[in-house]
Design an enzyme around this catalytic site. Sequence first.
Site, PDB file in Angstrom:
ATOM      1  N   HIS A   1      47.690   4.635  30.365  1.00  0.00           N
ATOM      2  CA  HIS A   1      46.650   3.943  29.609  1.00  0.00           C
ATOM      3  C   HIS A   1      47.015   2.479  29.420  1.00  0.00           C
ATOM      4  O   HIS A   1      48.175   2.091  29.582  1.00  0.00           O
ATOM      5  CB  HIS A   1      46.445   4.578  28.227  1.00  0.00           C
ATOM      6  CG  HIS A   1      46.022   6.009  28.284  1.00  0.00           C
ATOM      7  ND1 HIS A   1      44.972   6.435  29.050  1.00  0.00           N
ATOM      8  CD2 HIS A   1      46.529   7.108  27.687  1.00  0.00           C
ATOM      9  CE1 HIS A   1      44.837   7.745  28.919  1.00  0.00           C
ATOM     10  NE2 HIS A   1      45.772   8.174  28.106  1.00  0.00           N
TER      11      HIS A   1
ATOM     12  N   ASP B   1      50.568  -0.337  22.633  1.00  0.00           N
ATOM     13  CA  ASP B   1      51.882   0.256  22.365  1.00  0.00           C
ATOM     14  C   ASP B   1      52.540   0.735  23.643  1.00  0.00           C
ATOM     15  O   ASP B   1      53.753   0.650  23.818  1.00  0.00           O
ATOM     16  CB  ASP B   1      51.772   1.396  21.349  1.00  0.00           C
ATOM     17  CG  ASP B   1      50.764   2.453  21.754  1.00  0.00           C
ATOM     18  OD1 ASP B   1      49.948   2.173  22.634  1.00  0.00           O
ATOM     19  OD2 ASP B   1      50.789   3.553  21.161  1.00  0.00           O
ATOM     20  N   HIS B   2      51.732   1.218  24.589  1.00  0.00           N
ATOM     21  CA  HIS B   2      52.283   1.641  25.871  1.00  0.00           C
ATOM     22  C   HIS B   2      52.804   0.438  26.647  1.00  0.00           C
ATOM     23  O   HIS B   2      53.869   0.488  27.272  1.00  0.00           O
ATOM     24  CB  HIS B   2      51.212   2.349  26.712  1.00  0.00           C
ATOM     25  CG  HIS B   2      50.706   3.602  26.085  1.00  0.00           C
ATOM     26  ND1 HIS B   2      49.639   4.307  26.596  1.00  0.00           N
ATOM     27  CD2 HIS B   2      51.108   4.292  24.986  1.00  0.00           C
ATOM     28  CE1 HIS B   2      49.409   5.360  25.838  1.00  0.00           C
ATOM     29  NE2 HIS B   2      50.283   5.365  24.866  1.00  0.00           N
TER      30      HIS B   2
ATOM     31  N   HIS C   1      38.506   8.713  26.942  1.00  0.00           N
ATOM     32  CA  HIS C   1      39.217   8.193  25.776  1.00  0.00           C
ATOM     33  C   HIS C   1      38.503   6.911  25.366  1.00  0.00           C
ATOM     34  O   HIS C   1      37.312   6.729  25.650  1.00  0.00           O
ATOM     35  CB  HIS C   1      40.696   7.979  26.108  1.00  0.00           C
ATOM     36  CG  HIS C   1      41.527   7.656  24.903  1.00  0.00           C
ATOM     37  ND1 HIS C   1      41.492   8.421  23.745  1.00  0.00           N
ATOM     38  CD2 HIS C   1      42.420   6.667  24.667  1.00  0.00           C
ATOM     39  CE1 HIS C   1      42.316   7.906  22.862  1.00  0.00           C
ATOM     40  NE2 HIS C   1      42.895   6.831  23.381  1.00  0.00           N
TER      41      HIS C   1
END
Length: 255
Positions: free
Chosen positions: A11, A15-16, A91
């Site tokens: 994704h 944060d990723h 998502h």
Amino acid sequence: FKRLNRILITHAHLDHILGLAGLLSTLMRWESMEELEIFGSAGALERIHDLLYGVVLRGVTPPMPIHLRPIHHGVFFEGEDFSVRAFQVEHRGPDCLGFVFEEKGRRPFLPELAEALAIPPGPWRRDLVAGLPTTLPDGRTILPEMVLGPFKPGTRLVHVGDVGNVESLVEICRDADALVIESTYLQQEADMARQFSHLTARQAAGLALKAGVRQLFLTHISRRYREKEVLAEAQEIFPGAVVARDFDTYQVKRE
């Protein structure tokens, strides 16, 4: 893809991407790496490019070539013994993908048949395993089908990161040997899960049961819950469910 020097981004969430920045800083200290490939959707790679060259490197030339490989639906990587296929998941935003890691199927070599035919060890058996006919030292020609068993599909692992709806995933996950999927909420907060496009442990387990998955690994657990609460909800539907912790190691087999 650790042994292949490849990174797969599921994704484009901040944060990723920030976590990847730290990983890249570490990887680029490995002088033995000849190159690094990063696979992800166009949106994810755009953010990675900005962070990598604007923050991590800041004008410094990386110690190895770095390739950003945009991926879409379908097979985007094929090695000698496995392939990786991407599929769209629902998502927040259009850049969310799930992945199927699939080992190539084969016809197993049956040693007992080879022994019965007095096939000596060596290149003759190697050719037969590869599906090629071979001629023995005594002049006999042996065909692969004389020593190979029925075709067996390879091991299949489905990885789904953040996702808000599982209906489209049932057939993709059908009969998978393992499913790795998020389980951010418990069913008591199903409304919040739906609002933020995440799953409950019950929903993840329901998908695994409906698709006939053999193993279920739950990830992305909210800190508001204790692990045993998540397991209790999931195992009520899928008894073999486990919560995968950071740095856990599992072996997934077809049998």
